[in-house]
Motif scaffolding. Sequence first.
Motif, PDB file in Angstrom:
ATOM      1  N   GLN A 155       0.953  -0.995   0.051  1.00  0.00           N
ATOM      2  CA  GLN A 155      -0.056  -0.403  -0.216  1.00  0.00           C
ATOM      3  C   GLN A 155       0.677   1.701   0.323  1.00  0.00           C
ATOM      4  OE1 GLN A 155      -2.417  -0.415   3.315  1.00  0.00           O
ATOM      5  NE2 GLN A 155      -3.685  -1.538   2.137  1.00  0.00           N
ATOM      6  N   ASN A 156       1.965   1.262   0.472  1.00  0.00           N
ATOM      7  CA  ASN A 156       3.081   2.531   0.815  1.00  0.00           C
ATOM      8  C   ASN A 156       4.049   2.079  -0.447  1.00  0.00           C
ATOM      9  OD1 ASN A 156       1.901   3.602   3.231  1.00  0.00           O
ATOM     10  ND2 ASN A 156       1.050   1.566   3.392  1.00  0.00           N
ATOM     11  N   GLU A 163      -0.257  -3.095  -7.694  1.00  0.00           N
ATOM     12  CA  GLU A 163      -1.660  -3.718  -7.287  1.00  0.00           C
ATOM     13  C   GLU A 163      -0.735  -5.297  -8.429  1.00  0.00           C
ATOM     14  OE1 GLU A 163      -1.455  -1.751 -10.776  1.00  0.00           O
ATOM     15  OE2 GLU A 163      -1.664  -1.088  -9.293  1.00  0.00           O
TER      16      GLU A 163
END
Length: 220
Positions: free
Chosen positions: A132-133, A186
């Motif tokens: 996510q980061n 992703e």
Amino acid sequence: MFATRNSIIYHLCRSTKTTTTLSPLLCSATALPQRQFTTVPERRLVRDTAYPFPLYYHLLPPTSTPTSTTTSIPKTTYALSFLPSFPQHTRQVVGYLSHSPSDSEGSDLQVKPNKFTENDAFNNVLHIIIQQNLADDPMVQSVLQQQLEGWTHIADYRNPAPYGRIPLPEDIFGSVQIVDGVIQPESYQRMPTHRIVSSLGLFQLSDHLHERLVHHLKSL
């Protein structure tokens, strides 16, 4: 029980013509189990001053000691956490460290593979936070100055590879695709052979990713 690792034949991908064969990240943050820890007034807290980030050893009461079908329960077990407060959820525990003052290595607490039991719940959180980061991580962004296409590795900083070399499989968190100079979060693929604790110690994230991980752990 120490985590059992599968044998992985890992082909490094460095061009857009190569198709990744790594297993995808399967778990979501909402699917992770929760378990309350029991605190005791006489619990002991130890701060590891050798690790580059704040790291704490929380003494567990006997009822919180992880059970094993192959080994006896150690006399002393600590829960490793990046938080100074006693863990309230399994996901806040990096892993469990067994310790005996009678060890031949001395009485100091040492994070070594033969003393450490991984925590799968934390491992899943770790890779979710990375995924996510990573696009905002300055260390990952620096890769884009040299590579605009293909796959790049998210390396473990406990054992940096020499310039131009690829880290060992146990020192690679995972890989992510770059398309037209843009990171594709992703596409992040977890490296099954990464070791939370190796002979060189506990894993190390970049400053940015570690900050995001601790922020998430505090919010649990």
